[in-house]
Design a protein around this motif. Sequence first.
Motif, PDB file in Angstrom:
ATOM      1  N   LEU A 251      -3.161  26.768  -2.487  1.00 18.11           N
ATOM      2  CA  LEU A 251      -2.663  25.432  -3.206  1.00 18.11           C
ATOM      3  C   LEU A 251      -2.568  26.255  -4.985  1.00 18.11           C
ATOM      4  CD1 LEU A 251      -1.260  22.880  -3.310  1.00 18.11           C
ATOM      5  CD2 LEU A 251      -3.517  21.873  -3.833  1.00 18.11           C
TER       6      LEU A 251
ATOM      7  N   GLN B  55      -6.917  20.096  -4.775  1.00  8.25           N
ATOM      8  CA  GLN B  55      -7.560  20.796  -3.700  1.00  8.25           C
ATOM      9  C   GLN B  55      -6.918  20.865  -2.172  1.00  8.25           C
ATOM     10  OE1 GLN B  55     -10.448  22.431  -3.761  1.00  8.25           O
ATOM     11  NE2 GLN B  55     -10.948  22.003  -5.678  1.00  8.25           N
ATOM     12  N   TYR B  56      -5.905  19.678  -2.207  1.00 11.24           N
ATOM     13  CA  TYR B  56      -5.006  19.668  -0.943  1.00 11.24           C
ATOM     14  C   TYR B  56      -3.634  19.329  -1.398  1.00 11.24           C
ATOM     15  CZ  TYR B  56      -9.865  18.665   0.887  1.00 11.24           C
ATOM     16  OH  TYR B  56     -11.147  18.793   0.933  1.00 11.24           O
TER      17      TYR B  56
ATOM     18  N   GLU C  41       0.346  18.632   0.637  1.00 12.84           N
ATOM     19  CA  GLU C  41       1.367  18.556   1.949  1.00 12.84           C
ATOM     20  C   GLU C  41       2.941  18.669   1.057  1.00 12.84           C
ATOM     21  OE1 GLU C  41       0.929  14.627   3.444  1.00 12.84           O
ATOM     22  OE2 GLU C  41      -1.432  15.179   3.668  1.00 12.84           O
TER      23      GLU C  41
ATOM     24  N   SER D 138      -0.076  16.289  -4.105  1.00 13.07           N
ATOM     25  CA  SER D 138      -1.362  16.816  -4.376  1.00 13.07           C
ATOM     26  C   SER D 138      -2.644  15.868  -4.367  1.00 13.07           C
ATOM     27  CB  SER D 138      -1.144  17.751  -5.662  1.00 13.07           C
ATOM     28  OG  SER D 138      -0.331  18.849  -5.735  1.00 13.07           O
ATOM     29  N   ARG D 139      -3.627  16.317  -3.821  1.00 14.48           N
ATOM     30  CA  ARG D 139      -4.960  15.431  -3.542  1.00 14.48           C
ATOM     31  C   ARG D 139      -6.000  16.298  -4.338  1.00 14.48           C
ATOM     32  NH1 ARG D 139      -2.233  14.221   1.274  1.00 14.48           N
ATOM     33  NH2 ARG D 139      -1.589  11.984   1.314  1.00 14.48           N
TER      34      ARG D 139
ATOM     35  N   ARG E  17     -10.436  16.632  -4.463  1.00 19.87           N
ATOM     36  CA  ARG E  17     -11.420  16.973  -3.433  1.00 19.87           C
ATOM     37  C   ARG E  17     -11.879  15.622  -2.674  1.00 19.87           C
ATOM     38  NH1 ARG E  17     -14.859  21.172  -3.107  1.00 19.87           N
ATOM     39  NH2 ARG E  17     -14.304  22.010  -5.260  1.00 19.87           N
TER      40      ARG E  17
ATOM     41  N   GLY F  80      -9.561  13.683  -1.569  1.00 24.86           N
ATOM     42  CA  GLY F  80      -8.209  13.383  -0.956  1.00 24.86           C
ATOM     43  C   GLY F  80      -7.655  12.250  -1.592  1.00 24.86           C
TER      44      GLY F  80
END
Length: 250
Positions: free
Chosen positions: A80, A174-175, A177, A208-209, A211, A213
């Motif tokens: 990311l 951290q995440y 999609e 974007s998320r 840690r 979520g």
Amino acid sequence: MGRARYLEIAEAVRRAVLDGEYAVGSQLPSEADLVARWSASRGTVRQAVAVLESEGLVGSRQGARRIVLRQERPHSFAELNSFAQWAHGMGLRVTSRILLRSRRAATPEEARRLAVPAGSEVLHVLRLRRLEGEPAMIERTAYAGWAAPAVEALPEDCVSIMESIARESGIVAQYGEHLIDAVAAGSRDAELLHIRRGSPLLRQRHVSRDRSGRPIEWTDDRYRPGSITFSVTNSATTTPLERHRGGPAS
């Protein structure tokens, strides 16, 4: 007849660019040279060059037309990384300018992507990104209300918002999609990217998320033709998506 002629000239110059006849950053032949070479009118030559500009193959720097096509430079979405991190890793000069920051009610899609109640307040940011001095991407982002103060505190020329809020406010993505499609440039897009209205734009939307979520941002990035390509390399176990600088993916 005129239409066929300028498209013929555009195709010939396009082929020369992609074949490497003109080096990255070098000048195209002058308008007078192209007129003489093709026995065409100045208007026809200008139409041909305008087509190449709308595709992002050539651009203007200090009044001179230059090739802006770059060789492909891959960026793996397995990690990311921000647009600025990717550009710096490729040795490209990236600059950014925040054109608008305003708090408003979230649209239905923004509320859904940010996992907040309909009508919740978000921070809307419009930003223009440049590569090597040329406009490359328009970024429209909705930041969740809890992250808004950190973004509002940043200067207008902040190169990487995500890096800055991670460093200064501890808000770390951290995440992610991603959704990728194509859209036509509206009037605002065309003005900012120096292209014709209706030109095709590659669009990447992503959330974007952190840690835990929790969504930080929902963004709509629109790339100028010829500035970025994405490629997917398949295997039996993974399908990494890559971002590239330059022409069509190989």
